[in-house]
Design a protein around this motif. Structure first.
Motif, PDB file in Angstrom:
ATOM      1  N   THR A 294       0.908  -1.227   0.039  1.00 32.57           N
ATOM      2  CA  THR A 294       0.053  -0.196  -0.113  1.00 32.57           C
ATOM      3  C   THR A 294       0.612   1.444   0.036  1.00 32.57           C
ATOM      4  N   ASP A 295       2.030   1.261   0.232  1.00 35.10           N
ATOM      5  CA  ASP A 295       2.859   2.342   0.218  1.00 35.10           C
ATOM      6  C   ASP A 295       3.646   2.626  -1.262  1.00 35.10           C
ATOM      7  N   GLY A 296       3.086   1.823  -2.078  1.00 39.54           N
ATOM      8  CA  GLY A 296       3.413   2.080  -3.543  1.00 39.54           C
ATOM      9  C   GLY A 296       4.571   1.427  -3.727  1.00 39.54           C
ATOM     10  N   ASN A 297       5.498   0.873  -2.944  1.00 34.23           N
ATOM     11  CA  ASN A 297       6.742   0.289  -2.990  1.00 34.23           C
ATOM     12  C   ASN A 297       6.649  -1.387  -3.414  1.00 34.23           C
ATOM     13  N   ARG A 298       7.515  -1.691  -4.151  1.00 34.63           N
ATOM     14  CA  ARG A 298       7.908  -3.257  -4.357  1.00 34.63           C
ATOM     15  C   ARG A 298       8.554  -4.005  -3.427  1.00 34.63           C
ATOM     16  N   TYR A 299       7.724  -5.254  -3.087  1.00 37.25           N
ATOM     17  CA  TYR A 299       8.788  -5.938  -2.243  1.00 37.25           C
ATOM     18  C   TYR A 299       8.688  -7.585  -2.658  1.00 37.25           C
ATOM     19  N   ILE A 300       9.562  -8.331  -1.952  1.00 37.77           N
ATOM     20  CA  ILE A 300       9.588  -9.572  -2.342  1.00 37.77           C
ATOM     21  C   ILE A 300       8.829 -10.502  -1.013  1.00 37.77           C
ATOM     22  N   LYS A 301       7.762 -11.147  -1.307  1.00 40.23           N
ATOM     23  CA  LYS A 301       7.105 -11.693  -0.455  1.00 40.23           C
ATOM     24  C   LYS A 301       7.467 -13.280  -0.468  1.00 40.23           C
ATOM     25  N   LEU A 302       8.196 -13.546   0.505  1.00 34.28           N
ATOM     26  CA  LEU A 302       8.721 -14.914   0.645  1.00 34.28           C
ATOM     27  C   LEU A 302       8.283 -15.734   2.089  1.00 34.28           C
ATOM     28  N   LYS A 303       8.250 -16.765   2.080  1.00 33.97           N
ATOM     29  CA  LYS A 303       7.551 -17.594   3.165  1.00 33.97           C
ATOM     30  C   LYS A 303       8.885 -18.534   3.451  1.00 33.97           C
ATOM     31  N   GLN A 304       9.672 -18.294   4.568  1.00 31.22           N
ATOM     32  CA  GLN A 304      10.879 -18.986   5.031  1.00 31.22           C
ATOM     33  C   GLN A 304      10.779 -20.391   5.136  1.00 31.22           C
ATOM     34  N   GLU A 305      11.666 -21.221   4.479  1.00 33.79           N
ATOM     35  CA  GLU A 305      11.469 -22.644   4.799  1.00 33.79           C
ATOM     36  C   GLU A 305      11.570 -23.193   5.770  1.00 33.79           C
ATOM     37  N   LYS A 306      12.688 -22.565   6.800  1.00 27.89           N
ATOM     38  CA  LYS A 306      12.676 -23.118   8.032  1.00 27.89           C
ATOM     39  C   LYS A 306      11.992 -22.708   9.204  1.00 27.89           C
ATOM     40  N   THR A 307      11.343 -21.657   8.984  1.00 24.30           N
ATOM     41  CA  THR A 307      10.187 -21.113  10.126  1.00 24.30           C
ATOM     42  C   THR A 307       9.014 -21.072   9.824  1.00 24.30           C
ATOM     43  N   GLY A 308       8.701 -21.091   8.450  1.00 19.87           N
ATOM     44  CA  GLY A 308       7.261 -20.915   7.868  1.00 19.87           C
ATOM     45  C   GLY A 308       6.743 -19.479   8.023  1.00 19.87           C
ATOM     46  N   ASN A 309       7.803 -18.447   8.386  1.00 22.73           N
ATOM     47  CA  ASN A 309       7.336 -17.181   8.659  1.00 22.73           C
ATOM     48  C   ASN A 309       7.461 -16.376   7.382  1.00 22.73           C
ATOM     49  N   THR A 310       6.401 -15.524   7.065  1.00 20.74           N
ATOM     50  CA  THR A 310       6.315 -14.646   5.770  1.00 20.74           C
ATOM     51  C   THR A 310       7.122 -13.289   6.118  1.00 20.74           C
ATOM     52  N   VAL A 311       8.142 -12.975   5.139  1.00 23.45           N
ATOM     53  CA  VAL A 311       8.602 -11.781   5.438  1.00 23.45           C
ATOM     54  C   VAL A 311       8.504 -11.044   4.031  1.00 23.45           C
ATOM     55  N   TYR A 312       8.659  -9.548   4.027  1.00 24.99           N
ATOM     56  CA  TYR A 312       8.284  -8.682   2.896  1.00 24.99           C
ATOM     57  C   TYR A 312       9.730  -7.956   2.760  1.00 24.99           C
ATOM     58  N   ILE A 313      10.569  -8.165   1.740  1.00 29.14           N
ATOM     59  CA  ILE A 313      12.033  -7.772   1.692  1.00 29.14           C
ATOM     60  C   ILE A 313      11.656  -6.426   0.556  1.00 29.14           C
ATOM     61  N   PRO A 314      12.142  -5.280   0.976  1.00 30.29           N
ATOM     62  CA  PRO A 314      12.057  -4.247  -0.123  1.00 30.29           C
ATOM     63  C   PRO A 314      13.147  -4.769  -1.360  1.00 30.29           C
ATOM     64  N   LEU A 315      12.320  -4.685  -2.622  1.00 28.50           N
ATOM     65  CA  LEU A 315      13.086  -4.969  -3.790  1.00 28.50           C
ATOM     66  C   LEU A 315      14.254  -3.907  -4.168  1.00 28.50           C
ATOM     67  N   ASP A 316      15.486  -4.696  -4.007  1.00 27.78           N
ATOM     68  CA  ASP A 316      16.442  -3.639  -4.644  1.00 27.78           C
ATOM     69  C   ASP A 316      16.342  -3.918  -6.037  1.00 27.78           C
ATOM     70  N   TYR A 317      16.867  -2.683  -6.676  1.00 26.63           N
ATOM     71  CA  TYR A 317      17.005  -2.853  -8.025  1.00 26.63           C
ATOM     72  C   TYR A 317      18.241  -3.727  -8.695  1.00 26.63           C
TER      73      TYR A 317
END
Length: 439
Positions: A294-317
């Protein structure tokens, strides 16, 4: 009305039967396979003559029982004015056609589960085997979740089992639940120390032991009071290197088009340094994971294999550029190839300065001197992002949001600033910015 047809031009042989349903209310127009096959000549005869149809039904009642059930199921949807989709129709047809196999599989699974219950381990060694088996089959999930235990974690459990077996053979004793005392804890650590394992390897063995003991306690096989209070997991901070922002950029820009194997490793490694994930996670990052928040920025949405947690990583160019280079999918590279080639790449870049490390093997502590490039490995990426974020002034909670660490204490082992870097970071705090720092 449901009708059955053959969608083939052949006049002999066998063909799949399809069911067609057409209705104006509700709006339905579908034609799907019943997964059942028939003799084409027999089918065609039955469609033209009532006697042949009755004969066909009498000769193959199992087929027609299933076709009649499919017809009744579909017509019930029409009567209830439910607009059935092809997907739902296929699912329901599958449950009718393969009802016997589904029932048999359910019965087999129930029998297997009952057998496993009856085989409930009654001693510590058998329980370890049972615990690992349940992790492998998916019966036992990660603590507090529905995610399967990762293969790497299961491998660690097997490693503990192997060490405990060797310990028992060496000490000429069998360890059962009642033997898991403070004396055992101290002697097991001594056994591992004599084998010249590092403090962190020993700590990992103790942690796995505690995990298995807690699982046994839940099944009322033991009282883990001694384990809970006395089995300390003692990790030692390891002096590991990280790549600065400048070196990450240098690596990103390094032209290795004449060395394809090195180039793939370099690109995957850069993605790791800019996302801060474990190697099992950063190797599988792809363009389909990119989302816009919603902030207009793009992220990598990734579900971590070890923990099952979902993280959003700011997309570096640079990450986006590398993904585009490989059409959205990172090249497949083995962990060992990354560890081997990144050292060679670091050497080629001139990252050969000497680094002093405090190391310990068994009971012996010493200072080791190694080249910076020789210390690079898959996990350097995770340390690099965490440390560079800290240098940039990010809070621990912000870093944890990206890396997925569960606690600040756990995260701090990844932050690799040296004392001078920590001091320069402190100089940016409000207290010092009010003073005039001498240049």
């Amino acid at each position: 009305m449901a009708t059955f047809i053959l969608r083939c031009k052949e006049e002999k042989g066998t063909a799949n039967v399809y069911v067609r349903v057409h209705s104006n209310k509700p709006k339905i127009n579908l034609c799907v396979s019943t997964c059942l096959s028939v003799d084409i000549e027999t089918w065609n005869k039955s469609q033209k003559d009532v006697k042949q149809m009755l004969k066909f039904r009498k000769e193959d009642p199992q087929l027609w029982n299933k076709l009649d059930s499919i017809s009744a199921m579909l017509e019930s949807f029409v009567k209830q004015e439910i607009a059935i989709t092809s997907e739902i129709a296929k699912e329901r047809i599958h449950s009718i056609v393969y009802a016997e196999q589904i029932a048999a599989e359910k019965e087999r699974a129930e029998a297997e589960a009952k057998a496993l219950e009856e085989e409930q381990a009654t001693n510590f060694n058998d329980f370890i085997s049972q615990f690992i088996r349940e992790c492998e089959t998916g019966k036992r999930k990660k603590k507090g979740g529905t995610t399967n235990v990762a293969p790497g974690t299961i491998k660690s459990y097997k490693g503990f089992q192997s060490q405990l077996k060797e310990y028992q053979e060496t000490r000429l004793r069998v360890i059962d639940f009642t033997d898991l005392t403070l004396d055992f804890y101290n002697d097991f650590r001594l056994f591992l120390t004599d084998k010249e394992y590092s403090p962190n390897t020993i700590a990992r063995m103790v942690k796995i032991c505690k995990t298995i003991c807690y699982a046994a306690e839940q099944l009322k096989l033991m009282d883990a009071k001694n384990v809970r209070s006395g089995f300390d997991v003692i990790y030692k901070d390891v002096d590991n290197v990280y790549l600065t922002e400048e070196r990450i950029q240098e690596l990103y820009e390094y032209d290795l088009s004449n060395r394809p194997a090195w180039e793939k490793v370099k690109d995957v490694f850069v993605v790791g340094c800019l996302t801060g994930q474990r190697v099992s996670d950063y190797k599988r990052i792809n363009s389909k994971m990119i989302v816009t928040l919603t902030d207009g920025n793009r992220y990598i949405k990734l579900k971590q294999e070890k923990t099952g947690n979902t993280v959003y990583i700011p997309l570096d160019y640079r990450v986006e550029s590398i993904l585009n280079k490989y059409k959205g999918e990172l090249p497949k590279v083995y962990d060992q190839k990354i560890n081997d080639h990144i050292k060679e790449i670091g050497e080629a870049l001139g990252w050969t300065e000497t680094v002093e490390l405090e190391e310990q093997r068994g009971a012996m502590e010493y200072t080791a001197k190694k080249r910076f490039c020789d210390l690079l490995k898959t996990h350097t990426c995770r340390r690099s992002l965490a440390t560079n974020m800290q240098k940039a002034g990010a809070s621990l909670s912000s870093i944890m949001a990206i890396t997925g660490h569960s606690s600040e204490q756990q995260l701090k082992t990844y932050l690799k600033l040296d004392e001078s870097e920590k001091s320069m970071l402190a100089a940016k705090e409000n207290y010092f910015t009010k003073l005039r720092i001498a240049k």
